[in-house]
Design an enzyme around this catalytic site. Sequence first.
Site, short mmCIF file in Angstrom:
data_model
loop_
_atom_site.label_atom_id
_atom_site.label_comp_id
_atom_site.label_asym_id
_atom_site.label_seq_id
_atom_site.Cartn_x
_atom_site.Cartn_y
_atom_site.Cartn_z
CD1 TRP A 102 -2.71 4.71 4.74
CD2 TRP A 102 -2.51 2.55 4.81
NE1 TRP A 102 -3.50 4.49 5.85
CE2 TRP A 102 -3.31 3.22 5.87
CE3 TRP A 102 -2.55 1.23 4.65
CZ2 TRP A 102 -4.09 2.19 7.03
CZ3 TRP A 102 -3.28 0.44 5.47
CH2 TRP A 102 -4.04 0.99 6.77
CG ASP A 172 -4.49 2.63 -1.72
OD1 ASP A 172 -5.54 2.74 -1.63
OD2 ASP A 172 -3.73 2.24 -0.66
CE LYS A 196 -9.66 4.54 4.39
NZ LYS A 196 -9.36 4.58 6.00
#
Length: 361
Positions: A102, A172, A196
């Site tokens: 990511w 993030d 999530k």
Amino acid sequence: MPRSFNFSAGPAALPTPVLERAQAELLDYQGSGMSMMEMSHRGSHFVEVAERAEATLRGLLAVPDHYKVLFLQGGATQQFAAVPLNLCAAGASVDYVDTGSWSTKAIKEAGKFASVNVAASSKEDAYSHIPAPDRWQRSRDAAYLHVCSNETIGGLQFHAFPDTGDVPLVADMSSDFLARPLDVEQFGVIYAGAQKNVAPSGLTIVIVREDLLDRARAPIPSMLEWSVHAAAGSMSNTPATFPWYVAGLVFEWLVAQGGLAGIQAQNLAKSSALYSAIDNSNFYRCPVVEADRSIMNVPFTLADEVRDKDFLAGAEARGLHGLKGHRSVGGMRASIYNAVGQDAVDALVDYMREFEREHAG
Ligand code: PMP
């Protein structure tokens, strides 16, 4: 009907009491004769829901008044571009720490809009650890420093954040947002896709320090400009009303869990049960060094990867779903977000022991 044990990386498990409440309110939200999905975002019902969700989130995280909380769309992926567009001039230097898939995606996107210095990377060690902050090679004039607080695929998590001084720290937090208490003031910007730990997909939360709102280059699309959303209370266009509503219910559920300290204790109990099961066997292995292991996403491999398929099929047969590792790395991954209970982890550990007894040696 029994609920599955859901270890999916996202969209992921939501707390059952939240789903039950959403279900109970679905056809007739508080006597309106309408569902939350069918109402104007400017109507009194939704405005009240939206304001309460923000207030509850601010309470949970102790968000200081000089930070804006935005409820946006476009996913964390859209923020990969929004971060440089909002925080620096074209071609300005920005620092990124590369800890896995990511961060790599964030770096690639930022590279279109800024001059990216990768201050540190553990790529050469197969992302088995987070590079020590005192070894990061930061640029002198970076507009910000970006980290991914939890690598969802690799299973690495920052357990502390470095002091970056005057350089805004941007994180993030898609896969560990609200999993533990946090000092928001350490960050210039926090962003997270909701699917999530927070809500169904379609919602992205951005928390941004107010003084950073005037750094956007011009012109950029309005939908990417944080100050536009901040000025409009995240209603400069039609927001993702249903995910926002569910997010509010999840925030209230978190309060009932004892807030972020309460949920952190649960997350630590779950993750340590799973890591001990892995470490106390010669059959399973976790590729991440102990100090940097995630309490949310636990990757593991079997001694012999030929058995992966059997392991996963046996897991499915027992109602343990979503354990297949990301297609880019293979193996297994158990995502044990806030809404995944200790009972799910215990069932997984029992199954792992049984599978080992049947196949080891
Ligand atoms: N960052 C992280 C850490 C993620 O786990 C994900 C999604 N799995 C993303 C960014 C991308 O999020 P989205 O799909 O919401 O754009």
